[in-house]
Design a protein around this motif. Structure first.
Motif, short mmCIF file in Angstrom:
data_model
loop_
_atom_site.label_atom_id
_atom_site.label_comp_id
_atom_site.label_asym_id
_atom_site.label_seq_id
_atom_site.Cartn_x
_atom_site.Cartn_y
_atom_site.Cartn_z
N MET A 43 -11.29 -2.77 -2.83
CA MET A 43 -10.49 -1.69 -2.27
C MET A 43 -9.01 -1.85 -2.60
SD MET A 43 -10.12 -0.51 1.71
CE MET A 43 -9.19 0.95 2.17
N MET A 44 -8.58 -3.09 -2.76
CA MET A 44 -7.16 -3.35 -2.97
C MET A 44 -6.92 -4.25 -4.15
SD MET A 44 -5.83 -3.76 0.93
CE MET A 44 -6.40 -2.61 2.19
N HIS A 55 0.79 3.66 -4.65
CA HIS A 55 -0.17 4.68 -5.11
C HIS A 55 0.21 6.08 -4.61
CE1 HIS A 55 -1.99 2.48 -1.61
NE2 HIS A 55 -1.92 3.71 -1.11
N GLU A 108 -16.82 -3.38 2.71
CA GLU A 108 -15.71 -3.61 1.78
C GLU A 108 -16.03 -4.71 0.78
OE1 GLU A 108 -13.27 -1.55 1.67
OE2 GLU A 108 -13.99 -0.52 3.46
N LYS A 144 -2.56 11.19 -3.61
CA LYS A 144 -2.30 9.87 -4.15
C LYS A 144 -2.31 9.95 -5.67
CE LYS A 144 -4.57 7.58 -0.23
NZ LYS A 144 -5.57 6.57 0.21
N GLU A 186 -3.93 0.37 -3.69
CA GLU A 186 -5.36 0.62 -3.70
C GLU A 186 -5.89 0.36 -5.10
OE1 GLU A 186 -5.89 4.56 -2.17
OE2 GLU A 186 -5.65 3.91 -0.10
N GLN A 241 -12.46 9.35 -2.37
CA GLN A 241 -12.54 8.03 -1.72
C GLN A 241 -13.54 8.04 -0.58
OE1 GLN A 241 -8.44 6.97 -0.79
NE2 GLN A 241 -8.04 6.41 -2.91
N PHE A 253 -11.10 2.05 -6.58
CA PHE A 253 -11.09 2.79 -5.32
C PHE A 253 -10.47 4.17 -5.49
CE2 PHE A 253 -9.34 3.72 -1.03
CZ PHE A 253 -10.49 3.57 -0.27
N THR A 254 -9.47 4.29 -6.35
CA THR A 254 -8.73 5.56 -6.48
C THR A 254 -9.28 6.50 -7.55
OG1 THR A 254 -7.15 4.57 -8.05
CG2 THR A 254 -6.57 4.49 -5.71
N LEU A 292 0.81 -1.22 0.00
CA LEU A 292 0.00 0.00 0.00
C LEU A 292 0.85 1.27 0.00
CD1 LEU A 292 -2.81 -1.10 2.48
CD2 LEU A 292 -2.81 -1.20 -0.02
#
Length: 246
Positions: free
Chosen positions: A234-235, A117, A229, A189, A144, A154, A148-149, A114
């Motif tokens: 999210m990831m 980003h 989630e 980000k 991310e 966010q 999500f980005t 993480l």
């Protein structure tokens, strides 16, 4: 050296109270999936990009790595890492990953959790990683998810009754800087598409071997907000291998 939000007292205090900060890897919703993607660390030289509190460095050391270097620009994060996750084979270095001098073919494994980003050029990092990995070396990272980005802030959208309505996805193909709200604080980000992540790896001689969009484990769904989630990714977790010398 560039400064970052993690050295700001208020932000750092909030981050320190997060589940993943208090409990380490077991408090991270993606850990159950990321752990399965990690290679054997026995006798390996490991580089951690954006090591934070050093949880992944400690994991590598406890699983047989002979050398672990953790990079992070935050003095506060590294002070905590040196206090809580020290080991004879671990060395922490305060630097931006973009500014580190990557020795050629010096590492067997590069990991990053993480952190990518926050980097403007993913392609540049892929070049550096490809050069510092030995043949057969592994690059495993989490970021991310582009879903999500993409939109920027966010934040969920809510209906008039205050219930979560949906997660907005906008400007997906408009890559670049975003100002997000993380722990109630503005933070910069960089959004990029899944295509850019994939091409950044393969165009620099790294072969993608696995890609996962992890869901939180069932035992964590009772944590406030965690069940939501499951409504969007999210990831993004990716592993790649350097098959030949570049």
């Amino acid at each position: 050296m560039k400064q970052n939000a993690y050295d700001q007292d208020i932000f750092f205090e909030k981050y320190s109270q997060m589940e993943r900060s208090v409990k380490g890897l077991e408090g991270a919703g993606e850990w159950h999936a990321l752990k399965k993607m990690l290679p054997d660390f026995t006798g390996k030289r490991v580089l951690d990009l954006g090591c934070g509190f050093g949880w992944h460095c400690r994991y590598a050391a406890e699983h047989g790595a002979k050398e672990v270097i953790g990079l992070d620009p935050s003095q506060k994060m590294l002070e905590r890492a040196a206090k809580c996750n020290a080991a004879p084979v671990i060395r922490y270095i305060q630097t931006m990953m973009e500014e580190y001098t990557y020795p050629k073919q010096a590492f067997d494994i590069v990991i990053s959790s993480l952190a990518l980003h926050y980097v403007e050029s993913f392609d540049e990092i892929c070049q550096k990683v490809a050069g510092t990995l030995t043949r057969g070396g592994i690059f495993v990272f989490s970021v991310e998810h582009p879903v999500f980005t993409a939109q920027g802030p966010q934040q969920w959208l809510y209906d008039p009754d205050g219930r979560i309505c949906c997660w907005p996805v906008d400007r997906y193909f408009d890559e670049g800087e975003r100002e997000a709200i993380f722990l109630g604080e503005p933070i910069r980000k960089y959004h990029r598409t899944l295509t850019t992540y994939w091409n950044g790896l393969v165009q620099n001689g790294l072969t993608v071997t696995d890609i996962v969009e992890p869901e939180p484990p069932s035992e964590m769904l009772s944590i406030p907000g965690m069940a939501d989630e499951l409504r969007r990714p999210m990831m993004l977790l990716i592993s790649a291998c350097k098959m030949q010398e570049i």
